[in-house]
Design a protein around this motif. Structure first.
Motif, PDB file in Angstrom:
ATOM      1  N   LEU A 169       0.826  -1.196   0.000  1.00 60.59           N
ATOM      2  CA  LEU A 169       0.000   0.000   0.000  1.00 60.59           C
ATOM      3  C   LEU A 169       0.866   1.255   0.000  1.00 60.59           C
ATOM      4  CD1 LEU A 169      -3.064  -0.761   2.308  1.00 60.59           C
ATOM      5  CD2 LEU A 169      -2.798  -1.085  -0.151  1.00 60.59           C
ATOM      6  N   GLY A 170       2.061   1.166   0.575  1.00 63.14           N
ATOM      7  CA  GLY A 170       2.996   2.285   0.543  1.00 63.14           C
ATOM      8  C   GLY A 170       3.446   2.598  -0.876  1.00 63.14           C
ATOM      9  N   GLU A 171       3.721   1.562  -1.657  1.00 61.83           N
ATOM     10  CA  GLU A 171       4.097   1.763  -3.055  1.00 61.83           C
ATOM     11  C   GLU A 171       2.938   2.357  -3.843  1.00 61.83           C
ATOM     12  OE1 GLU A 171       7.379  -1.705  -3.911  1.00 61.83           O
ATOM     13  OE2 GLU A 171       5.277  -2.285  -3.858  1.00 61.83           O
ATOM     14  N   GLY A 209       0.518   9.443  -5.515  1.00 58.40           N
ATOM     15  CA  GLY A 209       0.757  10.755  -4.922  1.00 58.40           C
ATOM     16  C   GLY A 209      -0.131  11.029  -3.726  1.00 58.40           C
ATOM     17  N   LYS A 210      -0.461   9.979  -2.996  1.00 56.29           N
ATOM     18  CA  LYS A 210      -1.327  10.090  -1.814  1.00 56.29           C
ATOM     19  C   LYS A 210      -0.563   9.631  -0.577  1.00 56.29           C
ATOM     20  CE  LYS A 210      -4.976  11.083  -4.280  1.00 56.29           C
ATOM     21  NZ  LYS A 210      -5.548  12.418  -4.261  1.00 56.29           N
ATOM     22  N   TYR A 215      -4.954   3.365   2.861  1.00 53.33           N
ATOM     23  CA  TYR A 215      -5.430   2.372   3.820  1.00 53.33           C
ATOM     24  C   TYR A 215      -6.901   2.613   4.171  1.00 53.33           C
ATOM     25  CZ  TYR A 215      -5.727  -0.496   8.009  1.00 53.33           C
ATOM     26  OH  TYR A 215      -6.107  -1.432   8.940  1.00 53.33           O
ATOM     27  N   ARG A 216      -7.260   3.864   4.419  1.00 51.06           N
ATOM     28  CA  ARG A 216      -8.655   4.186   4.759  1.00 51.06           C
ATOM     29  C   ARG A 216      -9.599   3.859   3.602  1.00 51.06           C
ATOM     30  NH1 ARG A 216      -7.347   9.931   7.590  1.00 51.06           N
ATOM     31  NH2 ARG A 216      -6.748   9.106   9.622  1.00 51.06           N
ATOM     32  N   ALA A 217      -9.152   4.140   2.371  1.00 49.20           N
ATOM     33  CA  ALA A 217      -9.982   3.831   1.202  1.00 49.20           C
ATOM     34  C   ALA A 217     -10.201   2.326   1.085  1.00 49.20           C
ATOM     35  CB  ALA A 217      -9.342   4.382  -0.062  1.00 49.20           C
ATOM     36  N   ASN A 222      -8.337  10.209  -9.501  1.00 49.05           N
ATOM     37  CA  ASN A 222      -9.133  10.884  -8.492  1.00 49.05           C
ATOM     38  C   ASN A 222     -10.628  10.845  -8.793  1.00 49.05           C
ATOM     39  OD1 ASN A 222      -6.926  11.712  -6.898  1.00 49.05           O
ATOM     40  ND2 ASN A 222      -6.481  13.296  -8.376  1.00 49.05           N
ATOM     41  N   CYS A 223     -11.012  11.063 -10.061  1.00 48.86           N
ATOM     42  CA  CYS A 223     -12.443  11.180 -10.346  1.00 48.86           C
ATOM     43  C   CYS A 223     -12.943  10.257 -11.454  1.00 48.86           C
ATOM     44  CB  CYS A 223     -12.774  12.620 -10.719  1.00 48.86           C
ATOM     45  SG  CYS A 223     -12.097  13.126 -12.309  1.00 48.86           S
ATOM     46  N   GLY A 224     -12.029   9.562 -12.157  1.00 49.24           N
ATOM     47  CA  GLY A 224     -12.446   8.628 -13.188  1.00 49.24           C
ATOM     48  C   GLY A 224     -12.722   9.256 -14.546  1.00 49.24           C
TER      49      GLY A 224
END
Length: 85
Positions: A22-24, A30-31, A37-39, A79-81
């Motif tokens: 998840l870090g990668e 860019g988050k 993790y929350r997503a 971000n928005c698709g």
């Protein structure tokens, strides 16, 4: 909000293998890792997630869909698709 695609110009810092941490994923998108993790935990993460011994991974095949070579119209904003500009 301006929609942009992730910068894939420097992916040498990522390890190889079929799964990405998840870090990668956070670095690629860019988050912050906590945001990713929350997503995942809320069910809003757009990719399949694999739980191995309590650690979460994303199959690189899923990430490659983001950076696949093709017409710009085929690529979508993370971000928005919407179609990438």
């Amino acid at each position: 909000m301006t929609c942009t695609m992730p910068d894939m110009s420097n992916t040498t810092k990522f390890r190889s293998g079929p799964l990405a941490t998840l870090g990668e994923v956070a670095t690629l998108l860019g988050k912050h890792p906590t945001t990713i993790y929350r997503a995942v935990k809320s069910g809003q993460f757009p990719f399949a997630v694999v739980d191995l011994g309590g650690r979460l991974y994303v199959p690189r095949v899923e990430l490659q869909k983001l950076v696949s070579v093709g017409e710009p119209a085929d690529r979508r904003c993370v971000n928005c698709g919407s179609p990438a500009r």
